[in-house]
Design a protein around this motif. Sequence first.
Motif, mmCIF file in Angstrom:
data_model
loop_
_atom_site.group_PDB
_atom_site.id
_atom_site.type_symbol
_atom_site.label_atom_id
_atom_site.label_comp_id
_atom_site.label_asym_id
_atom_site.label_seq_id
_atom_site.Cartn_x
_atom_site.Cartn_y
_atom_site.Cartn_z
ATOM 1 N N MET A 219 5.035 15.436 -2.840
ATOM 2 C CA MET A 219 5.898 14.840 -2.153
ATOM 3 C C MET A 219 5.228 14.311 -0.818
ATOM 4 S SD MET A 219 8.939 15.996 -2.958
ATOM 5 C CE MET A 219 9.824 16.084 -4.794
ATOM 6 N N THR A 220 4.808 15.249 0.021
ATOM 7 C CA THR A 220 4.026 14.882 1.096
ATOM 8 C C THR A 220 3.163 13.756 1.358
ATOM 9 O OG1 THR A 220 5.016 17.143 1.806
ATOM 10 C CG2 THR A 220 3.813 16.227 3.506
ATOM 11 N N PHE A 221 2.139 14.047 0.371
ATOM 12 C CA PHE A 221 0.792 12.860 0.756
ATOM 13 C C PHE A 221 1.349 11.598 0.300
ATOM 14 C CE2 PHE A 221 -3.224 11.556 -0.262
ATOM 15 C CZ PHE A 221 -4.219 12.405 0.941
ATOM 16 N N VAL A 222 2.211 12.197 -0.728
ATOM 17 C CA VAL A 222 3.019 10.213 -0.978
ATOM 18 C C VAL A 222 3.273 9.753 -0.033
ATOM 19 C CG1 VAL A 222 4.114 8.616 -2.472
ATOM 20 C CG2 VAL A 222 2.263 10.932 -3.501
ATOM 21 N N GLY A 223 4.427 10.486 0.535
ATOM 22 C CA GLY A 223 5.267 10.194 1.489
ATOM 23 C C GLY A 223 4.498 9.463 3.065
ATOM 24 N N PHE A 224 3.576 9.783 3.052
ATOM 25 C CA PHE A 224 2.140 9.342 4.164
ATOM 26 C C PHE A 224 2.154 8.313 3.640
ATOM 27 C CE2 PHE A 224 4.041 13.820 6.742
ATOM 28 C CZ PHE A 224 3.741 12.899 8.121
ATOM 29 N N GLY A 225 1.213 8.605 2.260
ATOM 30 C CA GLY A 225 0.353 7.789 1.782
ATOM 31 C C GLY A 225 0.849 6.404 1.937
ATOM 32 N N ILE A 226 2.091 6.426 1.448
ATOM 33 C CA ILE A 226 3.007 4.839 0.705
ATOM 34 C C ILE A 226 2.765 4.063 2.480
ATOM 35 C CG2 ILE A 226 4.835 3.810 1.177
ATOM 36 C CD1 ILE A 226 6.099 5.031 -0.476
ATOM 37 N N LEU A 227 2.565 4.562 4.361
ATOM 38 C CA LEU A 227 2.612 3.905 4.769
ATOM 39 C C LEU A 227 0.483 3.908 4.787
ATOM 40 C CD1 LEU A 227 3.501 3.203 7.315
ATOM 41 C CD2 LEU A 227 3.388 5.286 8.543
ATOM 42 N N GLY A 228 0.143 5.224 4.162
ATOM 43 C CA GLY A 228 -1.258 4.106 4.313
ATOM 44 C C GLY A 228 -2.243 3.936 3.271
ATOM 45 N N ALA A 229 -0.482 3.310 2.923
ATOM 46 C CA ALA A 229 -1.422 2.199 1.762
ATOM 47 C C ALA A 229 -2.313 2.540 0.139
ATOM 48 C CB ALA A 229 -1.931 0.752 2.084
ATOM 49 N N LEU A 230 -1.540 3.647 0.155
ATOM 50 C CA LEU A 230 -1.937 3.768 -0.962
ATOM 51 C C LEU A 230 -1.736 3.698 -2.091
ATOM 52 C CD1 LEU A 230 -2.992 6.999 -1.803
ATOM 53 C CD2 LEU A 230 -0.926 8.324 -2.311
ATOM 54 N N PHE A 231 -2.823 3.726 -3.467
ATOM 55 C CA PHE A 231 -2.393 2.415 -4.568
ATOM 56 C C PHE A 231 -1.542 3.774 -5.758
ATOM 57 C CE2 PHE A 231 -3.867 1.391 -8.715
ATOM 58 C CZ PHE A 231 -3.646 0.344 -8.348
ATOM 59 N N PRO A 232 -0.435 2.355 -5.720
ATOM 60 C CA PRO A 232 -0.209 1.265 -6.450
ATOM 61 C C PRO A 232 0.870 0.887 -4.979
ATOM 62 C CG PRO A 232 0.665 2.867 -7.559
ATOM 63 C CD PRO A 232 0.068 4.294 -6.724
ATOM 64 N N PHE A 233 1.285 2.100 -3.846
ATOM 65 C CA PHE A 233 1.978 1.729 -2.963
ATOM 66 C C PHE A 233 1.770 1.323 -2.059
ATOM 67 C CE2 PHE A 233 3.027 6.190 -4.890
ATOM 68 C CZ PHE A 233 3.604 5.744 -5.675
ATOM 69 N N HIS A 234 0.916 -0.007 -2.231
ATOM 70 C CA HIS A 234 0.247 -1.142 -1.117
ATOM 71 C C HIS A 234 0.884 -2.108 -1.100
ATOM 72 C CE1 HIS A 234 -2.177 -1.692 -4.387
ATOM 73 N NE2 HIS A 234 -2.002 -3.149 -3.741
ATOM 74 N N THR A 235 1.485 -2.698 -2.039
ATOM 75 C CA THR A 235 1.940 -3.685 -2.071
ATOM 76 C C THR A 235 2.734 -4.358 -0.723
ATOM 77 O OG1 THR A 235 4.114 -2.750 -3.335
ATOM 78 C CG2 THR A 235 2.001 -3.899 -4.634
ATOM 79 N N TRP A 236 3.395 -3.073 -0.137
ATOM 80 C CA TRP A 236 3.889 -3.785 1.167
ATOM 81 C C TRP A 236 3.601 -4.592 2.086
ATOM 82 C CZ3 TRP A 236 2.617 -1.158 6.127
ATOM 83 C CH2 TRP A 236 2.125 -0.479 5.413
ATOM 84 N N SER A 237 1.958 -3.676 2.101
ATOM 85 C CA SER A 237 1.015 -3.994 3.249
ATOM 86 C C SER A 237 0.301 -6.047 3.183
ATOM 87 C CB SER A 237 -0.187 -3.032 3.118
ATOM 88 O OG SER A 237 -1.444 -3.318 3.361
ATOM 89 N N PRO A 238 -0.126 -6.331 2.353
ATOM 90 C CA PRO A 238 -0.048 -7.811 2.088
ATOM 91 C C PRO A 238 1.086 -8.403 2.755
ATOM 92 C CG PRO A 238 -1.208 -6.833 0.446
ATOM 93 C CD PRO A 238 -0.612 -5.689 0.905
ATOM 94 N N ASP A 239 2.123 -8.354 2.226
ATOM 95 C CA ASP A 239 3.180 -9.585 2.764
ATOM 96 C C ASP A 239 3.677 -8.967 3.870
ATOM 97 O OD1 ASP A 239 3.523 -10.694 -0.200
ATOM 98 O OD2 ASP A 239 4.499 -8.749 -0.899
ATOM 99 N N GLY A 240 3.864 -8.051 4.371
ATOM 100 C CA GLY A 240 3.941 -7.554 5.592
ATOM 101 C C GLY A 240 3.053 -7.759 6.726
ATOM 102 N N HIS A 241 1.752 -7.728 6.792
ATOM 103 C CA HIS A 241 0.846 -8.302 7.498
ATOM 104 C C HIS A 241 0.681 -9.721 7.711
ATOM 105 C CE1 HIS A 241 -0.583 -4.605 8.551
ATOM 106 N NE2 HIS A 241 -0.944 -4.211 6.932
ATOM 107 N N ALA A 242 0.992 -10.294 7.069
ATOM 108 C CA ALA A 242 0.801 -12.182 6.426
ATOM 109 C C ALA A 242 2.291 -12.680 7.165
ATOM 110 C CB ALA A 242 0.766 -12.284 5.211
ATOM 111 N N SER A 243 3.347 -12.092 7.120
ATOM 112 C CA SER A 243 4.427 -12.311 7.582
ATOM 113 C C SER A 243 4.674 -11.699 9.430
ATOM 114 C CB SER A 243 5.174 -11.713 7.199
ATOM 115 O OG SER A 243 5.413 -12.304 5.532
ATOM 116 N N ALA A 244 4.261 -11.053 9.411
ATOM 117 C CA ALA A 244 4.337 -10.741 11.031
ATOM 118 C C ALA A 244 3.879 -11.588 11.974
ATOM 119 C CB ALA A 244 3.917 -8.715 10.815
ATOM 120 N N PRO A 245 4.845 -11.202 14.081
ATOM 121 C CA PRO A 245 3.970 -12.154 14.638
ATOM 122 C C PRO A 245 2.859 -11.252 14.804
ATOM 123 C CG PRO A 245 5.556 -10.713 15.206
ATOM 124 C CD PRO A 245 5.410 -10.827 14.137
ATOM 125 N N THR A 246 1.594 -11.831 15.593
ATOM 126 C CA THR A 246 0.060 -11.203 15.697
ATOM 127 C C THR A 246 0.067 -10.213 16.129
ATOM 128 O OG1 THR A 246 -0.829 -13.392 16.270
ATOM 129 C CG2 THR A 246 -2.088 -11.661 17.518
#
Lengths: 511, 491
Positions: A219-246
């Motif tokens: 639980m703890t590792f996945v909880g933090f790991g999602i923010l560290g782009a752990l597979f398969p919970f990394h999908t937020w990262s490409p979309d988020g980065h692509a849409s965010a301002p610089t």
Amino acid sequence: MNFLSIFVLIPLLMLLGLWAARNLNQVRGVMVTGSTALLALSVYLVFAFLDARSLDPQSEMLFVKSIEWFPPLHITYTVGVDGISVAMLLLSAVIVFTGTFASWQLRPLTKEYFLWFTLLSMGVFGFFITIDMFAMFMFYEIALIPMYLLIGVWGSGRKEYSAMKLTLMLMGGSAFLMCGIFGIFYGAGGQTMNIIDIANQTGGAHAIDGNWQMLWFPMTFVGFGILGALFPFHTWSPDGHASAPTAVSMLHAGVLMKLGGYGCFRIAMYLLPEAANELSWIFLILTGISVVYGAFSACVQTDLKYINAYSSVSHCGLVLFAICMATETASVGAILQMLSHGLMTALFFALIGFIYGRTHTRDIRELAGLMKIMPFLAVCYVIAGLANLGLPGLSGFVAEMTIFVGSFENPGTFYTAMTVIACTSIVITAVYILRLVGKILYGTPTNPHHLQLTDATWDERFSVICLILAVAGLGLAPFWVSDMIQTGVHPVIEQLQAAGSLFDSHSNPFL
Amino acid sequence: MDYSQFLSMQAELSLLAVIIVLFVADLFMSADNKGGKGVYNTPLPVALLALHTLFLLYSLCPQSGSCHHALSAGSAFGGMFLSTPMTTIVKLTLNLGTLIVFLMAHRWLSREENLVKQGEFYIITLFTLLGMYFMMSSGHFLMFFIGLELASVPISALVAFDKYRYESAEAAAKFILLALFSASLLLYGVSLIYGCSGSLYFADISRFFPSVDALFLLGVAFFVAGMGFKLSLVPFHLWTADTYQGAPTVVTAHLSVLSKGAAAFTLLSILIHFSFNEIIFQAWNEVFVWLIIASITVGNLFAIRQRNLKRFMAFSAISQAGYLILPILGGTAQGMSSMVYYLIVYTVANLGAFAVINTIEQHSGKLLIDDYNGLYRTNPKLSFLLTLCLFSLAGIPPFAGFFSKFFVFMAAFSAGWHWVVLVALINTVISLYYYLLIVKAMYILPSETPISPFRSDRYTRAALFICLAGVILLGLVGSLYTYIDTFSFGV
């Protein structure tokens, strides 16, 4: 009042200053003053820490100060730093400082933008200075939520979707994390939230039962790991980065994703060592997938930001990969990789933002010959690319080298095989970086409109040069940083070794 | 008769005094309102209620020599009426909530059709408050039932306050029918409990009751169902959305916070009396686990689809009620303090959100989430306040809601309900989604016809200021929880 708390106090004052600011110049004045003060403070902290460390090589945390907060629940506001957090604070200060300059031209609603930006950095700084689980978790969530508005309001492309996806996935992670924190707190006797006390079983804490650890560790590792782009919970990262301002991409990839790795190391591995030894093979496989899959995905993308976002997935995967290897060298490498990745991704996103601001496209099929049009940005882009693929002399090399050397220290076919698989990412990284550089920077410009474009302005040059200096500095003189980090890593590895070893894992079918 | 017993009823007596003064003032002062503006308006009830609140606050101060009655647990009339510091704290919270509701109501009450009946609004609201006082302080089922009825029957008058509006009357009809139905269920349950145990005193029931049989559990089940209506727990929530939508917004705010809070606290106080009997305690816990999970989940899932803000807040309130009674599991002292703390934070956050919704409705008549598109461009301060209140409701730090949610979860976790906590935690992510939908409307989505800029009246601004201060300070300043915790289990 401990001087570490000033790291939270300065953003707080900045928030008040921004609230009172009446025009754009005042907003900029507050931001520049505040972020410079933070940078100065973190540089001062490095020297103060090195001094104090040479006097006191024994204690894990220095400058510790504890204030009672919710006594009935044993919650305190406790600050303290070790080598790892000092390095992370320095990184955050650099990124916030350069991020301020990178968003110099941002319109509209500049004041509101900087309000949320500052709130985010307050969360980041608070997370790195505290050593009480409740306070850490609070600052962690403070850092997450401004992202929604920063992407949703000032972003581009499918910003609403990306912002919502990012926020919900990260908050989902923190739901598991909160459960893990409760498990650790009550598992250790429910007497203290202080990480050091729980790890050393002082202050009323006792050892956490091994079977419960098996539940709380994932639980703890996945909880933090999602923010560290752990597979398969990394999908937020490409979309988020692509849409965010610089500047938000910079801060997010540069600092926020580091919260995940830091948390995995500091809470999951440190406080639940038995389960870490037993279960880390699962996460080793997942992070191995992140590393390779991220790199392959980057190869097929056509959007500059998506390429860099998948590259981030790959590099952040390497951080968690090294943490799971649980050797001292690999863990030092993991922290170095966090620093290096933070700096060079910030550099990358800054450059992409500047290029996009001029060409209004991030599609690599429409870009060519930028070297002639904007030579300064193009050269910097090459440097960033080389750092990314691990050229010796820049920061990426030091970090990846340390990680792979450390990973090979683990005997056993499984660990060797995993290391070899992860090593292939270096080659794949070279493929997409060189392809990209050749495609957009060299050749002849195809779009006649691009010929009229100008090179970087002073504020852009300033932030880019700061980042390049930091990347090169870390690459050329890594030892003072890695020595400092080593003192912080040591207690965690000792804790892991005291609880057994990776080879005692009964659940690992590959052993 | 020993008249000194009345000393332990200070809160009730002073509230009664406020009601009588208001009643008389209403008779003599508001007869003349030809100019369209009532002679006596918001300041008087607000000032009196504030005075009453300060009196309660004063009686809680440990130093004040003569006022130890509130601090020491006292009972009156042979144990029918119990007064403890904890009940005084909850009464104080409800007072504060009523005060905010009064402040919010100013513009609505100054309307042409409401001007003549504004006195009634204050008096009826205060009578429901008095009922809640008695309900919380009861030590006997009879006292409890009188309090409950006093708290719920006048509310239907409030719901129908906009009597020329069709929805308001419909909402009141639904409310009163279901309230009476639930009251009768509850009474039937109480009669079964009495039949099994031979006593109506909470303290005696568990003490004298040798073993548990089916009849007794049936009685408890009816009782819980009756309380479930009050708290709008799923599956007893069906009246909630319609009533909340039809009632005047001010009354909806009152309904969603005050009567809910009082009922939740009463439920926990009664459970703690019963918890000496292990079997009842177990059965009760089992029932509540499912009620809590159902309320949180169903409330959340239905809230996602709502377009009308008042319906939206109704489902949000259903799910919040689930969180509010989460620490009932286990019936621990920690659970009680965290519930009271949650109630305080929920009061300011929810009333703050309603104050914004109400002032926007009063100025523009708009109530749909889509109408809020682009609100930040025209009314930045109001949308910022609404954002903070919604973040607090969703449990985002550094706002107070984060702390209260954390403590509620912590209490349930320490009582051993790990999986329930996990389910509730995952639900907070769903709730964050729909709260963010409103934030998205205000900040991100553009609008052709945004709500035009306006300046809300000074009473609403005062209410918003109180809520804002509460949302920001209640969490970060840790001493409130510590203070509450010293009185926990004083029931």
